[in-house]
Write a protein that holds these residues in place. Structure first.
Motif, PDB file in Angstrom:
ATOM      1  N   GLY A 269       0.849  -1.187   0.000  1.00 58.67           N
ATOM      2  CA  GLY A 269       0.000   0.000   0.000  1.00 58.67           C
ATOM      3  C   GLY A 269       0.884   1.236   0.000  1.00 58.67           C
ATOM      4  O   GLY A 269       2.108   1.141  -0.155  1.00 58.67           O
ATOM      5  N   ASN A 270       0.259   2.395   0.198  1.00 62.85           N
ATOM      6  CA  ASN A 270       1.087   3.610   0.230  1.00 62.85           C
ATOM      7  C   ASN A 270       0.930   4.346   1.561  1.00 62.85           C
ATOM      8  O   ASN A 270       1.023   5.546   1.633  1.00 62.85           O
ATOM      9  N   ARG A 271       0.661   3.583   2.625  1.00 61.45           N
ATOM     10  CA  ARG A 271       0.484   4.188   3.955  1.00 61.45           C
ATOM     11  C   ARG A 271       1.828   4.354   4.655  1.00 61.45           C
ATOM     12  O   ARG A 271       2.738   3.566   4.454  1.00 61.45           O
ATOM     13  N   ASN A 272       1.874   5.344   5.496  1.00 62.82           N
ATOM     14  CA  ASN A 272       3.016   5.528   6.373  1.00 62.82           C
ATOM     15  C   ASN A 272       2.429   5.549   7.781  1.00 62.82           C
ATOM     16  O   ASN A 272       2.025   6.600   8.268  1.00 62.82           O
ATOM     17  N   PRO A 273       2.316   4.386   8.419  1.00 60.28           N
ATOM     18  CA  PRO A 273       1.479   4.319   9.617  1.00 60.28           C
ATOM     19  C   PRO A 273       1.948   5.190  10.776  1.00 60.28           C
ATOM     20  O   PRO A 273       3.150   5.382  10.971  1.00 60.28           O
ATOM     21  N   ILE A 274       0.981   5.691  11.521  1.00 56.90           N
ATOM     22  CA  ILE A 274       1.274   6.408  12.761  1.00 56.90           C
ATOM     23  C   ILE A 274       1.846   5.393  13.738  1.00 56.90           C
ATOM     24  O   ILE A 274       1.343   4.272  13.840  1.00 56.90           O
ATOM     25  N   ARG A 275       2.883   5.757  14.476  1.00 55.07           N
ATOM     26  CA  ARG A 275       3.501   4.818  15.424  1.00 55.07           C
ATOM     27  C   ARG A 275       2.897   5.060  16.817  1.00 55.07           C
ATOM     28  O   ARG A 275       2.793   6.219  17.260  1.00 55.07           O
ATOM     29  N   ILE A 276       2.505   3.959  17.456  1.00 50.00           N
ATOM     30  CA  ILE A 276       1.797   4.084  18.737  1.00 50.00           C
ATOM     31  C   ILE A 276       2.453   3.149  19.767  1.00 50.00           C
ATOM     32  O   ILE A 276       2.626   1.956  19.492  1.00 50.00           O
ATOM     33  N   ILE A 277       2.784   3.694  20.926  1.00 50.56           N
ATOM     34  CA  ILE A 277       3.372   2.885  21.997  1.00 50.56           C
ATOM     35  C   ILE A 277       2.408   2.861  23.174  1.00 50.56           C
ATOM     36  O   ILE A 277       1.990   3.915  23.667  1.00 50.56           O
ATOM     37  N   MET A 278       2.061   1.656  23.618  1.00 51.54           N
ATOM     38  CA  MET A 278       1.247   1.514  24.823  1.00 51.54           C
ATOM     39  C   MET A 278       2.203   1.509  26.012  1.00 51.54           C
ATOM     40  O   MET A 278       3.008   0.581  26.165  1.00 51.54           O
ATOM     41  N   ASP A 279       2.137   2.541  26.813  1.00 50.60           N
ATOM     42  CA  ASP A 279       3.191   2.772  27.804  1.00 50.60           C
ATOM     43  C   ASP A 279       2.565   3.435  29.034  1.00 50.60           C
ATOM     44  O   ASP A 279       2.604   4.656  29.206  1.00 50.60           O
ATOM     45  N   ARG A 280       1.982   2.585  29.912  1.00 52.13           N
ATOM     46  CA  ARG A 280       1.170   3.124  31.018  1.00 52.13           C
ATOM     47  C   ARG A 280       1.930   4.096  31.909  1.00 52.13           C
ATOM     48  O   ARG A 280       1.368   5.043  32.408  1.00 52.13           O
ATOM     49  N   GLN A 281       3.237   3.829  32.090  1.00 53.04           N
ATOM     50  CA  GLN A 281       3.989   4.695  33.035  1.00 53.04           C
ATOM     51  C   GLN A 281       4.930   5.674  32.350  1.00 53.04           C
ATOM     52  O   GLN A 281       5.836   6.208  32.991  1.00 53.04           O
ATOM     53  N   ALA A 282       4.744   5.877  31.041  1.00 54.56           N
ATOM     54  CA  ALA A 282       5.616   6.793  30.273  1.00 54.56           C
ATOM     55  C   ALA A 282       7.087   6.429  30.452  1.00 54.56           C
ATOM     56  O   ALA A 282       7.929   7.271  30.738  1.00 54.56           O
ATOM     57  N   ARG A 283       7.375   5.127  30.226  1.00 48.71           N
ATOM     58  CA  ARG A 283       8.756   4.650  30.385  1.00 48.71           C
ATOM     59  C   ARG A 283       9.564   4.775  29.101  1.00 48.71           C
ATOM     60  O   ARG A 283      10.743   4.431  29.073  1.00 48.71           O
ATOM     61  N   ALA A 284       8.935   5.172  27.998  1.00 49.18           N
ATOM     62  CA  ALA A 284       9.643   5.217  26.704  1.00 49.18           C
ATOM     63  C   ALA A 284      10.927   6.026  26.841  1.00 49.18           C
ATOM     64  O   ALA A 284      10.887   7.188  27.266  1.00 49.18           O
ATOM     65  N   PRO A 285      12.079   5.414  26.495  1.00 47.57           N
ATOM     66  CA  PRO A 285      13.345   6.148  26.669  1.00 47.57           C
ATOM     67  C   PRO A 285      13.454   7.321  25.693  1.00 47.57           C
ATOM     68  O   PRO A 285      13.142   7.178  24.513  1.00 47.57           O
ATOM     69  N   PHE A 286      13.908   8.465  26.212  1.00 45.87           N
ATOM     70  CA  PHE A 286      14.026   9.660  25.359  1.00 45.87           C
ATOM     71  C   PHE A 286      15.033   9.429  24.229  1.00 45.87           C
ATOM     72  O   PHE A 286      14.931  10.004  23.168  1.00 45.87           O
ATOM     73  N   GLU A 287      16.036   8.561  24.497  1.00 45.74           N
ATOM     74  CA  GLU A 287      17.083   8.356  23.491  1.00 45.74           C
ATOM     75  C   GLU A 287      16.699   7.259  22.487  1.00 45.74           C
ATOM     76  O   GLU A 287      17.463   6.965  21.572  1.00 45.74           O
ATOM     77  N   SER A 288      15.487   6.652  22.615  1.00 44.20           N
ATOM     78  CA  SER A 288      15.093   5.595  21.659  1.00 44.20           C
ATOM     79  C   SER A 288      14.922   6.210  20.264  1.00 44.20           C
ATOM     80  O   SER A 288      14.600   7.388  20.120  1.00 44.20           O
ATOM     81  N   LYS A 289      15.110   5.357  19.249  1.00 44.27           N
ATOM     82  CA  LYS A 289      15.006   5.831  17.848  1.00 44.27           C
ATOM     83  C   LYS A 289      13.632   6.435  17.601  1.00 44.27           C
ATOM     84  O   LYS A 289      13.478   7.428  16.903  1.00 44.27           O
ATOM     85  N   LEU A 290      12.619   5.804  18.219  1.00 45.69           N
ATOM     86  CA  LEU A 290      11.250   6.246  17.990  1.00 45.69           C
ATOM     87  C   LEU A 290      11.006   7.658  18.534  1.00 45.69           C
ATOM     88  O   LEU A 290      10.448   8.515  17.845  1.00 45.69           O
ATOM     89  N   VAL A 291      11.436   7.891  19.755  1.00 46.82           N
ATOM     90  CA  VAL A 291      11.234   9.216  20.366  1.00 46.82           C
ATOM     91  C   VAL A 291      12.105  10.245  19.627  1.00 46.82           C
ATOM     92  O   VAL A 291      11.655  11.350  19.324  1.00 46.82           O
ATOM     93  N   GLN A 292      13.320   9.841  19.293  1.00 44.05           N
ATOM     94  CA  GLN A 292      14.230  10.767  18.605  1.00 44.05           C
ATOM     95  C   GLN A 292      13.693  11.182  17.223  1.00 44.05           C
ATOM     96  O   GLN A 292      14.034  12.248  16.735  1.00 44.05           O
ATOM     97  N   SER A 293      12.872  10.318  16.607  1.00 43.58           N
ATOM     98  CA  SER A 293      12.373  10.649  15.260  1.00 43.58           C
ATOM     99  C   SER A 293      10.913  11.117  15.296  1.00 43.58           C
ATOM    100  O   SER A 293      10.263  11.223  14.254  1.00 43.58           O
ATOM    101  N   ALA A 294      10.401  11.421  16.497  1.00 44.64           N
ATOM    102  CA  ALA A 294       8.972  11.755  16.632  1.00 44.64           C
ATOM    103  C   ALA A 294       8.598  13.045  15.896  1.00 44.64           C
ATOM    104  O   ALA A 294       7.441  13.217  15.507  1.00 44.64           O
ATOM    105  N   ARG A 295       9.562  13.936  15.708  1.00 44.36           N
ATOM    106  CA  ARG A 295       9.234  15.175  14.975  1.00 44.36           C
ATOM    107  C   ARG A 295       9.080  14.912  13.485  1.00 44.36           C
ATOM    108  O   ARG A 295       8.452  15.682  12.770  1.00 44.36           O
ATOM    109  N   ASP A 296       9.670  13.811  12.995  1.00 45.68           N
ATOM    110  CA  ASP A 296       9.600  13.518  11.552  1.00 45.68           C
ATOM    111  C   ASP A 296       8.413  12.632  11.225  1.00 45.68           C
ATOM    112  O   ASP A 296       7.882  12.660  10.129  1.00 45.68           O
ATOM    113  N   GLN A 297       8.027  11.769  12.166  1.00 45.72           N
ATOM    114  CA  GLN A 297       6.916  10.853  11.890  1.00 45.72           C
ATOM    115  C   GLN A 297       6.002  10.783  13.116  1.00 45.72           C
ATOM    116  O   GLN A 297       6.490  10.558  14.242  1.00 45.72           O
TER     117      GLN A 297
END
Ligand code: NAP
Length: 372
Positions: free
Chosen positions: A218-246
């Protein structure tokens, strides 16, 4: 109608939040034209099929279409107007469209003009084709596909959380094709911590296998979603670091530390703070944001705890399981049984009409969830 359904599927991943629709025009027992809705905002299936024909060709023909022709001005003019001008003698429709601006109006206008209209032909297959669209309209929830890759002894990873890679390259390419057809891709924070994934769709344009579901990218660029009850997502993770782009959403519980929530927002993540931590509430409150923005299909790409919990709450609609001919060893645990699971085998949930296919040496099992 079967041909119209096959055609419609070619729009998967390109037409949503519109429905996939296919159309076939038949005259004197011969198919004289066909078309499908190819891309959101572009011509509908009926237009693509009829515009290839002269007025004389369409007059007196039978038009087969998987979904009731639209009767309203959306991104394109009403297909019913085109049919009324083209004068087929018969229109055969798979399903009435529950979309509030159509909902039987298209059928009514065709009948008023004296066209013979037959509704409900191959309706079950049309329902299956349109299940994600219908679920979104009927429930305000996305169609949820859970995917995992496992070994023959049911392992998604080794005991030290290594999971690269469980399956072969072709299976992983197929999984990327599925990603390119969905609007959102979700993992639990456990997967983020273990794998530091990017969760992007990287489907190769070639190598499509017509025998597999999601045969075409397809031609979708899916929204990325993390289920993270305690907001443990590391700031240095690739996902958080690229959050402004996607676009990246972090879904937290009410007790997530506000300092971390603010910091994730500062990094460009959207943070949804849910009113409680249960899976149904989290999915429902997320849907209230994403469904009005057009989300139709949501892929859960692991890991075992999140998928186990969603299955326990009967929130998963479709399963994609890739099985590699490998044994990790240790005590076999059939995953993803990290929720409670059922008590007895005779209570086990089923996959309805499972498709079992080979991808290289891997097995691919897919189908719809039928809950006990
Ligand atoms: N083979 C595969 O297909 C595959 C796919 C993905 C991951 N994996 C592997 O799986 C392992 C990680 O396993 P995991 O179970 O920790 O991953 P997970 O299911 O992605 O994450 C689990 C965590 O998600 C959070 N969570 C938030 N909302 C939840 C909800 N409604 N239900 C359940 N959990 C929720 C929980 O932490 P909080 O309570 O803190 O929110 C929970 O501990 C890694 O080794 C990874 O490589 C394998």
């Amino acid at each position: 109608m079967t041909r119209a359904i096959d055609l419609a599927q070619r729009g998967r991943g390109s037409v949503e939040p519109n429905p996939m629709v296919g159309c076939v025009v038949v005259k004197n027992g011969k198919c004289i034209s066909e078309g499908f809705h190819e891309r959101f905002g572009c011509a509908h299936a009926e237009v693509n099929a009829i515009s290839k024909l002269s007025a004389a060709d369409v007059e007196g023909s039978t038009v087969y279409v998987t979904l009731e022709p639209c009767a309203h001005f959306g991104k394109t003019p009403p297909c019913v107007d085109l049919l009324l001008r083209s004068k087929p003698s018969r229109v055969v429709i798979g399903l009435q469209d529950p979309f509030p601006e159509v909902a039987g109006r298209g059928i009514h206008q065709l009948r008023e003009a004296g066209i013979d209209v037959l509704v409900g032909v191959n309706a079950d297959a049309c329902e299956r084709l349109l299940a994600p669209y219908l679920k979104r309209l009927r429930t305000g929830l996305p169609w949820i596909i859970a995917k995992w890759a496992m070994t023959l002894d049911g392992r998604l990873a080794t005991h030290n959380k290594d999971s690269k890679w469980v399956t072969n390259e072709q299976s992983r390419q197929h999984a990327h094709r599925v990603r390119s057809c969905v609007d959102g891709i979700m993992v639990g924070v456990g997967t983020l911590l273990a794998d530091d994934p990017m969760l992007t769709a990287r489907a190769a344009a070639s190598g499509a296998d017509e025998n597999l579901p999601y045969a075409l990218p397809g031609n979708r660029n899916p929204i990325r979603i993390i289920m993270d009850r305690q907001a443990r997502a590391p700031f240095e993770s690739k996902l958080v670091q690229s959050a402004r782009d996607q676009r990246t959403l972090i879904v937290c519980g009410p007790n997530a530390e506000s300092r971390r929530v603010d910091a994730l927002r500062d990094h460009g993540c959207e943070v949804v703070v849910c009113s409680n931590e249960s899976s149904p509430t989290m999915i429902q409150e997320l849907s209230k944001i994403l469904i009005p923005a057009g989300m139709t299909n949501l892929l859960i790409d692991g890991g075992p705890r999140l998928i186990g919990s969603l299955i326990d709450h009967q929130l998963v609609d479709e399963l994609h399981i890739y099985i590699a001919p490998k044994i990790v060893g240790g005590t076999p645990t059939v995953v993803p049984n990290h929720g409670q699971g059922v008590l007895r085998m005779d209570m086990a949930n089923q996959i309805e009409n499972p498709r079992i296919q080979l991808i290289g040496n891997d097995l691919f099992v897919s189908g719809l969830c039928k809950y006990s």
